[in-house]
Enzyme design. Sequence first.
Site, PDB file in Angstrom:
ATOM      1  N   GLU A  12      50.236   8.982  17.537  1.00 13.96           N
ATOM      2  CA  GLU A  12      51.556   9.603  17.493  1.00 13.96           C
ATOM      3  C   GLU A  12      52.305   9.359  18.813  1.00 13.96           C
ATOM      4  O   GLU A  12      53.488   9.027  18.828  1.00 13.96           O
ATOM      5  CB  GLU A  12      51.357  11.105  17.259  1.00 13.96           C
ATOM      6  CG  GLU A  12      52.627  11.847  17.050  1.00 13.96           C
ATOM      7  CD  GLU A  12      52.390  13.337  16.913  1.00 13.96           C
ATOM      8  OE1 GLU A  12      51.324  13.836  17.317  1.00 13.96           O
ATOM      9  OE2 GLU A  12      53.288  14.013  16.408  1.00 13.96           O
ATOM     10  N   GLY A  78      46.224  22.018  10.061  1.00 14.39           N
ATOM     11  CA  GLY A  78      45.617  22.299   8.765  1.00 14.39           C
ATOM     12  C   GLY A  78      46.364  23.457   8.118  1.00 14.39           C
ATOM     13  O   GLY A  78      46.706  24.444   8.782  1.00 14.39           O
ATOM     14  N   ASP A 213      46.249  18.251   6.449  1.00 18.46           N
ATOM     15  CA  ASP A 213      45.078  18.546   5.597  1.00 18.46           C
ATOM     16  C   ASP A 213      45.140  20.017   5.209  1.00 18.46           C
ATOM     17  O   ASP A 213      45.918  20.785   5.765  1.00 18.46           O
ATOM     18  CB  ASP A 213      43.767  18.241   6.342  1.00 18.46           C
ATOM     19  CG  ASP A 213      43.671  19.011   7.650  1.00 18.46           C
ATOM     20  OD1 ASP A 213      44.002  18.448   8.700  1.00 18.46           O
ATOM     21  OD2 ASP A 213      43.309  20.208   7.617  1.00 18.46           O
TER      22      ASP A 213
HETATM   23  N1  ADE Z   1      44.637  19.992  13.127  1.00 21.90           N
HETATM   24  C1  ADE Z   1      44.825  19.309  11.971  1.00 21.90           C
HETATM   25  N2  ADE Z   1      44.026  19.762  11.001  1.00 21.90           N
HETATM   26  C2  ADE Z   1      43.306  20.772  11.549  1.00 21.90           C
HETATM   27  C3  ADE Z   1      42.296  21.623  11.040  1.00 21.90           C
HETATM   28  N3  ADE Z   1      41.868  21.522   9.780  1.00 21.90           N
HETATM   29  N4  ADE Z   1      41.755  22.540  11.891  1.00 21.90           N
HETATM   30  C4  ADE Z   1      42.199  22.632  13.169  1.00 21.90           C
HETATM   31  N5  ADE Z   1      43.136  21.841  13.697  1.00 21.90           N
HETATM   32  C5  ADE Z   1      43.699  20.916  12.891  1.00 21.90           C
END
Ligand code: ADE
Length: 253
Positions: A12, A78, A213
């Site tokens: 990024e 996330g 995610d």
């Molecule tokens: N950054 C992106 N995805 C994450 C996740 N599942 N847990 C913690 N930080 C994150």
Amino acid sequence: MKIGIMGAMPQEIHSILKIVEEKEHKEVAMREFVTGKIEGIEVVVVFSRIGKVAAASTVSILILEFGVSHVIFTGVAGAIAPGLKIGDIVVGENLIQHDMDPRPIMPQYEIPLLEKTYFETDPVLSRMAAHAAKEFFLDHDVFPYLKTIGSDDPKVMMGDIATGDKFFSFQKDKDALLGALPSIKCVEMEGAAVAQVCFEFGVPFTVIRTISDTADHNAGMDFLKFIDEILVELSPEVIKGILSRMRKSLIEN
Ligand code: ADE
């Protein structure tokens, strides 16, 4: 005005560096700080590394060594709140450190001695970030990758973000976090550390997180694919959108 731009993913940061003009490089504490201009505004761009300590030390250097007046953290997160999909964007309203637990001497989540649990982002900067992200989606409405995972209508929202030194990849951890902190939209590993340092120095900041995610058993796979396919295109455009708005408000005031 000098804007510190930080991100926790090297891909990024590389994509943001492509839009920096008059670049100069300086290495401090194992990090490469690149100064220059975006949209005519002075910037310092840096890969923060991952986790709260890395982010806190990087933002301290931005403030003390480079004299930045504002900080923008851009990265991925996330999803925690139900309904959030990969590709949605959360601009932080309040940041909390979900792994701060000084009980029984102090309340859970409270930062010792500051007597503060949530750190508020700068409302003007955050609004500019949300508008810039919305504009990006208006101009780039079809992402082939997002379509393949059933999310071709990404949303932009303001909301609370939880930070801690843990990558969430189990549904039970996600449920526990949402049960304890129901206002949380998403989870990541740097934002509230940057927020605490900026609060202590009196520097306005914002945190922009794109959902990579769903913080469950698919998390690892979605996350890596997402960075390479989406974030490298999205981040520089959103940063440009914020800085052009900052330049406009400088001219108008
Ligand atoms: N950054 C992106 N995805 C994450 C996740 N599942 N847990 C913690 N930080 C994150």
